[in-house]
Every structure is written in C-alpha cells, then in structure tokens.
Design a protein around this motif. Structure first.
Motif, mmCIF file in Angstrom:
data_model
loop_
_atom_site.group_PDB
_atom_site.id
_atom_site.type_symbol
_atom_site.label_atom_id
_atom_site.label_comp_id
_atom_site.label_asym_id
_atom_site.label_seq_id
_atom_site.Cartn_x
_atom_site.Cartn_y
_atom_site.Cartn_z
ATOM 1 N N UNK A 100 -0.922 -2.403 4.405
ATOM 2 C CA UNK A 100 0.060 -2.973 3.547
ATOM 3 C C UNK A 100 0.871 -2.457 3.428
ATOM 4 N N UNK A 101 2.524 -2.390 3.138
ATOM 5 C CA UNK A 101 3.266 -1.792 2.569
ATOM 6 C C UNK A 101 3.999 -2.829 1.353
ATOM 7 N N UNK A 102 4.460 -1.468 0.016
ATOM 8 C CA UNK A 102 4.564 -1.381 -1.057
ATOM 9 C C UNK A 102 5.955 -0.645 -1.306
ATOM 10 N N UNK A 103 6.864 -1.655 -1.892
ATOM 11 C CA UNK A 103 8.311 -1.070 -1.851
ATOM 12 C C UNK A 103 7.688 -1.177 -3.883
ATOM 13 N N UNK A 104 7.902 0.438 -4.067
ATOM 14 C CA UNK A 104 7.756 0.502 -5.966
ATOM 15 C C UNK A 104 9.559 0.786 -6.988
ATOM 16 N N UNK A 126 8.744 3.381 -0.359
ATOM 17 C CA UNK A 126 9.410 4.524 -1.365
ATOM 18 C C UNK A 126 9.032 5.385 -1.797
ATOM 19 N N UNK A 127 10.075 6.161 -2.344
ATOM 20 C CA UNK A 127 8.979 7.894 -3.025
ATOM 21 C C UNK A 127 9.220 7.693 -4.118
ATOM 22 N N UNK A 130 11.249 10.598 -10.608
ATOM 23 C CA UNK A 130 10.725 11.487 -11.340
ATOM 24 C C UNK A 130 11.492 9.553 -12.500
ATOM 25 N N UNK A 131 12.775 9.015 -12.576
ATOM 26 C CA UNK A 131 12.569 8.423 -13.286
ATOM 27 C C UNK A 131 12.655 7.165 -12.070
ATOM 28 N N UNK A 132 12.432 5.859 -12.635
ATOM 29 C CA UNK A 132 13.107 4.415 -12.405
ATOM 30 C C UNK A 132 14.223 3.864 -12.381
ATOM 31 N N UNK A 135 17.318 1.720 -7.122
ATOM 32 C CA UNK A 135 16.420 0.934 -5.609
ATOM 33 C C UNK A 135 16.894 1.194 -4.734
ATOM 34 N N UNK A 136 15.666 2.174 -3.925
ATOM 35 C CA UNK A 136 16.420 2.704 -2.468
ATOM 36 C C UNK A 136 16.283 1.935 -2.066
ATOM 37 N N UNK A 137 17.344 2.318 -0.697
ATOM 38 C CA UNK A 137 18.489 1.283 0.253
ATOM 39 C C UNK A 137 16.995 1.267 1.804
ATOM 40 N N UNK A 138 17.023 -0.233 1.250
ATOM 41 C CA UNK A 138 15.611 -1.111 2.111
ATOM 42 C C UNK A 138 16.631 0.524 4.193
ATOM 43 N N UNK A 139 17.164 0.559 4.449
ATOM 44 C CA UNK A 139 17.276 1.655 5.875
ATOM 45 C C UNK A 139 16.248 2.899 5.145
ATOM 46 N N UNK A 140 16.211 3.061 3.782
ATOM 47 C CA UNK A 140 14.861 4.281 4.308
ATOM 48 C C UNK A 140 13.959 4.337 3.732
ATOM 49 N N UNK A 141 13.096 2.955 3.699
ATOM 50 C CA UNK A 141 11.664 2.682 4.037
ATOM 51 C C UNK A 141 11.200 2.880 4.654
ATOM 52 N N UNK A 142 9.656 3.468 4.353
ATOM 53 C CA UNK A 142 8.785 3.841 5.250
ATOM 54 C C UNK A 142 7.723 2.670 5.754
ATOM 55 N N UNK A 143 8.587 2.245 6.183
ATOM 56 C CA UNK A 143 7.551 1.021 6.218
ATOM 57 C C UNK A 143 6.333 1.297 7.726
ATOM 58 N N UNK A 144 5.210 1.396 7.649
ATOM 59 C CA UNK A 144 3.881 0.825 8.273
ATOM 60 C C UNK A 144 4.295 -0.642 9.424
ATOM 61 N N UNK A 145 4.563 -0.138 10.867
ATOM 62 C CA UNK A 145 5.007 -1.006 11.038
ATOM 63 C C UNK A 145 3.782 -2.128 11.644
ATOM 64 N N UNK A 146 2.369 -1.873 11.342
ATOM 65 C CA UNK A 146 0.994 -2.410 11.618
ATOM 66 C C UNK A 146 0.667 -3.086 10.156
ATOM 67 N N UNK A 147 1.644 -2.889 8.397
ATOM 68 C CA UNK A 147 1.734 -3.561 7.775
ATOM 69 C C UNK A 147 0.889 -5.099 7.373
ATOM 70 N N UNK A 148 0.484 -5.652 7.221
ATOM 71 C CA UNK A 148 0.521 -6.921 7.430
ATOM 72 C C UNK A 148 1.037 -7.999 6.652
#
Length: 372
Positions: A100-104, A126-127, A130-132, A135-148
C-alpha cells in the motif's frame, strides 16, 4: 445570572476536542435531561430505540447532503476516532502481504503508515524530510503501481500543513484520506475517493466518534484478523449498530451537521476558514521576523496556524510571555504541540471570525510591546 456573566467569554483554540458552536451546546443543554417527548436523555437512550434510530438516520442524511455523497458510498459511524481507522483501513482494503502507498507529510500520516505496517507492506511515496514544512509535489511521488490504495492526511494538525490542491487519483488504485482536522471545512468531490475517514472532535461534533465514507465495492473483503468492530462489512450490515455505538457523540454530530447546513454549508465554512487564517498569517508575514511561520505558504493550514515568536526557532522568554499574556485574555489551547513547541492557533468550523480578529489584534499589540 446569565452564563455570560458567570463565565467571561473564552477564546477556545484547542486542537481537539475543539470548540463546539454555542447554538449546538444550547440545544444539547435544553434536551439533555429529556430528549423531546421520549422522557429520557439521549445519554440513557437505547441505541435500538425509535428515537435513536431517527437521530442516526438524520445524521447520515445531513452528511450526505452537505458532502453530496453519491449513492454508491456507505456512511458508517464507528468507535475509536481517526486513529482507530488507521488500523481499519489496511484491515479492510488489503490482504496480508499486499503493498500500500502512503504519503507522509507529518506526525499523523506517519502514525497511519506505522499502524498499516503491522498488517501490510507500506511504501512511503515521499522522502522523509529533516523537518515537515511542505508537501512534496505529487509528480515526484514514488507510487508503487501494485499498491492496493494510496493514503494521505489532508491536514497535519501538529505541523500546520494542509493540501491546498486535492491529490489526483491514480487509475485503478483507491485514493484514501484522513480528513479529521479539516473535515467539512470545504467542499470535497467524494467520487474521487475510495474512502474518507474523520474523527468528529474538531469540526463535526465531540470526541469518541469516527465517520467513514466508503465506496460499495471496497466493502466485504477484510483480512481474517480484522476485529468485527472494525469490519466495514459488519458495520454496514448492522447500520453502524453492531454493538452499542457512541450514541451521544452521534447525537452531537447530528446537531453540529445541522448547524453547518443552517450556516450556509461547506462553501460558507470554507469562506470563514480562509478569512480566519488570512487574518493570522497576514500579521505574521508583516512582522519582519518577530513572528515566524516556516511552512511553505503554498501548504499552510487554514485551520492550524503554527508559528514561533522571536525568530525561526523561537525565543523561550518571549514565547513564555506570549502564553502568559494570552491566558490573561482568556485564550486557551494556544501552546504548540509538545513535539514542535511554539504557538498554535486552531480555528475549526465553530471558531467565529471575530475570534481570529481578536487574535490578530493581540499579535500586533504583543509585537509592539515586546520588540527589542
């Protein structure tokens, strides 16, 4: 003697349980001992009674109207708040061994991911910074296509970060998000999501209740270890009455939802949220560094304004003085979360715009009297 004379007005900026509209509290007060013609209080009412059935049905009807929820989505009321749903989501929407994919983006999305790791393989899209602060742009997200599914938290209460642009759904992958801290503060296109979860204690009622809005096709395939109380199939089949629910919390939610409708709905809630937050951020941005909000302006929360006094990391003496002066003015709940420090002004649906105006004036006055 009136309540107002006995108790001077308190500016409630608690992060949750949060302020409830006074109109809602008045109705609850009037009905507390005898609910309408029942002769008893909702506190002591059977959840199988005709009266309570009407209450929970009205709550669902109001929620469907406010959010324009499509017919192929179920509305469930559950114990455990949003945190309980951090376990319920992975147990209902995926099987053991699934990815499953989670954006942190902060503490709460990280907690959701850690809970899911007990049952599934979690891919953090998302990577870790150091501090939150953004929000990293969605275009940079490493989404696993197999994620449920793809999960994110719409507003991070502790860090003061909020998505200002909705996440784009990934074809074939249910989009799930936690709306606890900005639930019902703006319109949402429910059909873009597989499931929406939210605790009610900030914007839609009192503590003890979670609302789940879930698409029909995602119900009915829980993991075998899923407790019945968290099983969406069980909750749905029993219309959220599998066991004794948080009856009074559901009643308070119904009153709050009616208040939102009477005030003008989600468009009006969004308008007020924008005004309140702008009042605070405008003072911060014009303070020449006396007040500092380190969050990327494009991702600043409309409901949790988090900042430091005296510089980016805060001046301990100034912040102590700030909190003391705030207390004298009957401000409550303005101390930042213990994990980040500083100041936090939480302005949820029940917070009047005038309260934010009072805070803005206090910020200006405190700065004028304490600049070095």
């Amino acid at each position: 003697m009136s309540d107002e004379r006995q108790h001077p007005y308190t500016y409630n900026f608690n992060a949750g349980p949060a302020k409830v509209p006074q109109e809602v509290l008045r109705i609850a007060q009037d009905e507390f001992i005898y609910y309408r013609n029942s002769g008893i209080s909702v506190m002591e009412m059977s959840h199988r009674s005709v009266e309570f059935e009407a209450i929970i049905n009205d709550a669902e009807k109001l929620l469907r109207e406010l959010l324009n929820i499509p017919e192929n989505y179920k509305v469930l009321f559950a114990h455990g708040g949003g945190t309980g749903q951090f376990a319920s989501i992975p147990l209902n929407l995926a099987q053991a061994g699934d990815v499953v994919n989670y954006a942190i983006t902060g503490t709460w999305s990280e907690k959701a991911a850690k809970e899911a790791e007990k049952y599934l393989k979690v891919n953090r899209v998302t990577t870790k910074p150091e501090k939150f602060i953004t929000i990293q742009p969605q275009s940079t997200w490493n989404i696993d296509p197999a994620g449920k599914y793809l999960f994110y938290t719409d507003n991070e209460t502790i860090h003061g970060i909020e998505y200002q642009v909705p996440v784009t759904p990934v074809p074939g992958m249910p989009l799930v998000f936690d709306m606890t801290s900005n639930f019902l503060t703006r319109p949402v296109n429910v059909s873009n999501y597989g499931a929406i979860i939210a605790g009610t204690q900030k914007n839609a009622g009192v503590a003890g209740l979670a609302i789940i809005i879930v698409r029909d096709d995602l119900i009915g395939k829980p993991q075998t270890i899923c407790p019945s109380i968290l099983d969406y199939k069980v909750l749905n089949a029993n219309r959220s009455l599998y066991n004794t629910p948080a009856t009074y919390s559901i009643y308070m939610c119904k009153l709050y939802l009616q208040w939102i409708k009477d005030q003008g709905g989600l468009e009006e809630m969004a308008r007020r949220a924008k005004i309140r937050s702008s009042l605070i951020y405008n003072v911060i941005d014009q303070s020449n560094g006396f007040y500092v909000n380190v969050i990327d302006p494009a991702t600043r929360s409309r409901v949790n304004a988090v900042f430091r006094v005296g510089g980016p990391t805060g001046d301990a003496e100034l912040e102590k003085r700030f909190l003391e002066e705030a207390a004298k003015r009957n401000f409550v709940g303005v101390k930042g979360h213990r994990s980040v420090g500083g100041i936090r002004i939480s302005m949820f649906n029940a917070c009047p715009v005038k309260d934010a105006e009072v805070v803005a004036e206090f910020l200006k006055e405190f700065m004028k009297n304490n600049q070095k």
